[in-house]
Design an enzyme around this catalytic site. Structure first.
Site, mmCIF file in Angstrom:
data_model
loop_
_atom_site.group_PDB
_atom_site.id
_atom_site.type_symbol
_atom_site.label_atom_id
_atom_site.label_comp_id
_atom_site.label_asym_id
_atom_site.label_seq_id
_atom_site.Cartn_x
_atom_site.Cartn_y
_atom_site.Cartn_z
ATOM 1 N N ARG A 273 33.454 48.374 46.467
ATOM 2 C CA ARG A 273 33.993 47.766 45.240
ATOM 3 C C ARG A 273 32.907 47.036 44.446
ATOM 4 O O ARG A 273 33.079 46.742 43.286
ATOM 5 C CB ARG A 273 35.133 46.814 45.653
ATOM 6 C CG ARG A 273 35.776 46.019 44.561
ATOM 7 C CD ARG A 273 36.461 46.920 43.541
ATOM 8 N NE ARG A 273 37.133 46.128 42.522
ATOM 9 C CZ ARG A 273 36.502 45.480 41.549
ATOM 10 N NH1 ARG A 273 35.188 45.524 41.464
ATOM 11 N NH2 ARG A 273 37.193 44.782 40.652
ATOM 12 N N LYS A 274 31.835 46.700 45.085
ATOM 13 C CA LYS A 274 30.726 45.948 44.452
ATOM 14 C C LYS A 274 31.260 44.767 43.636
ATOM 15 O O LYS A 274 31.039 44.645 42.431
ATOM 16 C CB LYS A 274 29.851 46.854 43.591
ATOM 17 C CG LYS A 274 29.131 47.946 44.386
ATOM 18 C CD LYS A 274 28.064 48.637 43.567
ATOM 19 C CE LYS A 274 27.357 49.744 44.326
ATOM 20 N NZ LYS A 274 28.160 50.945 44.562
ATOM 21 N N PHE A 275 31.957 43.875 44.311
ATOM 22 C CA PHE A 275 32.479 42.666 43.662
ATOM 23 C C PHE A 275 31.320 41.887 43.050
ATOM 24 O O PHE A 275 30.259 41.781 43.676
ATOM 25 C CB PHE A 275 33.187 41.786 44.696
ATOM 26 C CG PHE A 275 34.449 42.387 45.245
ATOM 27 C CD1 PHE A 275 35.631 42.331 44.519
ATOM 28 C CD2 PHE A 275 34.456 43.001 46.488
ATOM 29 C CE1 PHE A 275 36.816 42.879 45.040
ATOM 30 C CE2 PHE A 275 35.628 43.548 47.007
ATOM 31 C CZ PHE A 275 36.810 43.489 46.278
#
Ligand code: S5P
Length: 442
Positions: A273-275
């Site tokens: 998700r690469k927050f």
């Protein structure tokens, strides 16, 4: 020069006994180390005497591995994570010390100091220093020459000759990345023992038992295609990476089936998700919304860009089930804006969160020293290449052997192949072979 030397010289002690007494007072008595290890073979008598005197248990390194039985190179009772002090008689280039250290580090032992009776001052100290340790010497060659000269044991001409020889004959420079990156020579099993996050431990154990360090990036947009891909490839991977928001027909049943396959084939799920927002927003993105990532993803990817607060949005377990985080320390795309300082700061950030952070997404793991962290490297194909959007690919050899990857992420290299299953086997075998080579004693 060390203060008690004269007193010992004048005493009735002799040989190994006197030297070990000097060494004991010099560097062992105040040491907090768990073990001592003499560099084979000439330092073994001194190390043995020091072990008896200090009551610090001694480890023995075999120079030749036994061809029968356990084939162990290190003998003794020890646990990964314990410290060991190295004892040597004479250091010239430091290569024997470094060989011994390499075997000890492969067992997860921590080495900070090396003590030696005589430093010949030909580069050994610098080699030991540049490989992450400190050399402490009882005598240097310069001191020894001065003593012998003062005592009339050698002539001034001889002293000058020796000094000239030492200053002109330098040992070759030795820099071995496996010595500064402790994890590089360690097996996944050994590293599992050190991992504080249960998910990291589980991942390392899956890798060791399934004999695979391949992560499949299942970047497809249809649930049936992803599930049928995993049915074929699941047994060959340790981890499956998803981008849940690219799926066009997402439904809750997909998650049930995905979890079922993860159990059936024993792989973990990483939602990529690469927050990258402030902690509060990330917490909502992680726990709420239609995807409810926290409920099914064993691990997620997280940017360090917003600062430490982002890590506070996650916990090491959700409803009693362990969770992990991979921090993005580098990217594989051409021209990305991540600097060396950013990478280093990201790795440092994880120190306080070792019960949550599983590892780092990065290309070059030279700063990942802690063997409990995993280096996850995307941008892997069988030949060096680039796609139309600047994605850069390196080969299994480059990423595992040269850049330190523990797990390699392969997407289109497998997903776009005519036969994804046979292609996955090719990647799995190539990556595993590199890992075995990396931890072997060559
Ligand atoms: O730096 C990165 C980080 C990631 S997580 N570079 C990447 O390529 N990735 C991801 O790895 C990317 O989002 C994609 O899902 C996968 C690489 O896929 P491939 O098809 O290029 O192998």
């Amino acid at each position: 020069m060390y203060g008690n030397q004269k007193a010992y010289v004048a005493s009735s002690l002799s040989g190994d006994d006197m030297i070990s007494s000097l060494m004991y007072d010099f560097a062992v008595k105040d040491s907090k180390c768990d073990h001592l290890c003499g560099v084979p073979y000439t330092a073994l008598p001194i190390a043995t005497l020091l072990s008896v005197k200090s009551k610090i248990p001694m480890l023995m390194r075999r120079k030749e591995t036994k061809s029968y039985g356990t084939k162990k190179t290190i003998e003794g009772h020890y646990k990964a994570g314990q410290s060991c002090l190295i004892i040597e008689d004479v250091v010239t280039s430091g290569s024997s010390v470094l060989e011994t250290v390499k075997d000890l580090k492969a067992e997860g032992l921590v080495i900070e100091d090396v003590i030696v009776i005589l430093d010949r001052e030909q580069g050994g100290s610098q080699n030991i220093d540049s490989n992450g340790m400190k050399l402490k010497s009882l005598y240097t060659m310069t001191q020894l020459i001065n003593i012998l000269l003062r005592k009339g044991e050698i002539t001034k001409e001889m002293a000058d000759d020796v000094r000239h020889y030492l200053s002109t004959t330098k040992a070759p420079v030795i820099k071995d990345h496996s010595l500064t990156m402790d994890r590089i020579k360690m097996s996944y099993e050994k590293r599992a023992e050190l991992a504080q996050n249960p998910i990291t431990k589980q991942l390392l154990n899956i890798m060791a038992t399934k004999r695979t360090n391949l992560c499949l990036s299942a970047d497809l947009t249809s649930t049936t295609k992803i599930l049928s891909l995993l049915e074929n490839v699941g047994e060959h991977v340790c981890m499956v990476k998803t981008h849940i928001d690219i799926i066009e027909d997402f439904n809750d049943d997909f998650l049930v089936q995905l979890k079922h396959l993860a159990d059936k084939f024993n792989f973990l799920i990483l939602e990529d998700r690469k927050f990258a927002d402030i902690g509060n927003t990330v917490s909502l993105q992680y726990l709420k919304g239609m995807y409810k990532v926290a409920e099914w993803a064993d691990m997620v990817t997280v940017h360090s860009l917003p600062g430490e607060g982002i890590l506070k949005a996650f916990t090491g377990s959700i409803n009693g089930v362990s969770r992990g985080v991979f921090l993005l320390a580098e990217m594989s795309s051409q021209g990305n804006l991540i600097s060396a300082e950013y990478t280093k700061a990201t790795i440092d950030m994880a120190d306080k969160y070792s019960d949550l952070v599983t590892g780092f997404v990065c290309q070059n793991g030279e700063h990942i020293k802690n063997p409990a962290f995993i280096q996850l490297t995307p941008g892997v194909q069988l030949i060096n290449a680039e796609d139309d959007f600047g994605q850069v690919y390196n080969t299994p050899e480059t990423v595992v052997l040269e850049k330190g990857a523990d797990v390699a992420v392969v997407g289109r290299g497998i997903v776009a192949a005519k036969n994804p299953e046979s292609q996955a086997v090719i990647y799995k075998e190539a990556l595993w072979e590199c890992y075995v080579k990396r931890i072997s004693n060559t």
